[in-house]
Design an enzyme around this catalytic site. Sequence first.
Site, PDB file in Angstrom:
ATOM      1  N   ASP A  74      -2.064  -3.128  22.164  1.00 59.86           N
ATOM      2  CA  ASP A  74      -1.433  -4.452  22.159  1.00 59.86           C
ATOM      3  C   ASP A  74      -0.977  -4.905  23.536  1.00 59.86           C
ATOM      4  OD1 ASP A  74      -1.813  -4.809  19.482  1.00 59.86           O
ATOM      5  OD2 ASP A  74       0.258  -4.413  18.888  1.00 59.86           O
ATOM      6  N   TYR A 103       0.847  -1.196   0.000  1.00 60.23           N
ATOM      7  CA  TYR A 103       0.000   0.000   0.000  1.00 60.23           C
ATOM      8  C   TYR A 103       0.882   1.244   0.000  1.00 60.23           C
ATOM      9  CZ  TYR A 103       0.703  -0.505   5.083  1.00 60.23           C
ATOM     10  OH  TYR A 103       1.242  -0.678   6.341  1.00 60.23           O
TER      11      TYR A 103
END
Length: 219
Positions: free
Chosen positions: A120, A42
């Site tokens: 996370d 991307y």
Amino acid sequence: VVSGGPQATFTGQVAWRATVPAQSPLAETRVSMGPGRHVVSYPLRDGSMMNLVAVEERAAWAEEGWQQSGDPEQLRAVFGDFGGPVGPLLDRVTQVGVWGLFRHPVAERWVRGNVALLGDAAHPTLPFLAQGANLALEDAWVLAQCLCNGTVQSEYQRLRRGRAVRVIDAAGRNARKYHLREGPVRSAAHFALGLGSRLAPGQMIRQFEWIYGHDVTQP
């Protein structure tokens, strides 16, 4: 320590990551899939650079972490049979990082005293839905609201855990879809994927509306 728990386990998946100059300012996001492997690319920096993430399944264990250096030639050897735009991207790789992907359990406890976990640290996810940073931002918003309301101890984890677990489970399923092996299941899945993209291009996005349409700022 806010929360203990079982050790992380190696998933048998290794991710390579690199950035390379884009060949065209019209660069777009692509996912290329093969048996036991996939490549995501991307654009970055207004399309002047491309981010490359290549994931393979392998038995050899790899270190967990973001600072492990890989060999660009080994990367090209593993993914060199991919067609389309992947080959030219790999050719331009001069430096690449590599790390093992580990499955971490969701923390049993997110708050202890004046310390709270988010992102996370509380609920690590595999990178197959690109939702790790988004979950952290959502956590931060809810944590801030709970701080204002004085309800961090009682409400923060309760409000966030269910959604985090659902996203983590969906990311794990995506990994299996990306890495289907040769055979009738893979052929049928890819046929359905191609047909759906032509006849109902919005359907793939709608199946994840519960992710992308979620607004954590709304009561």
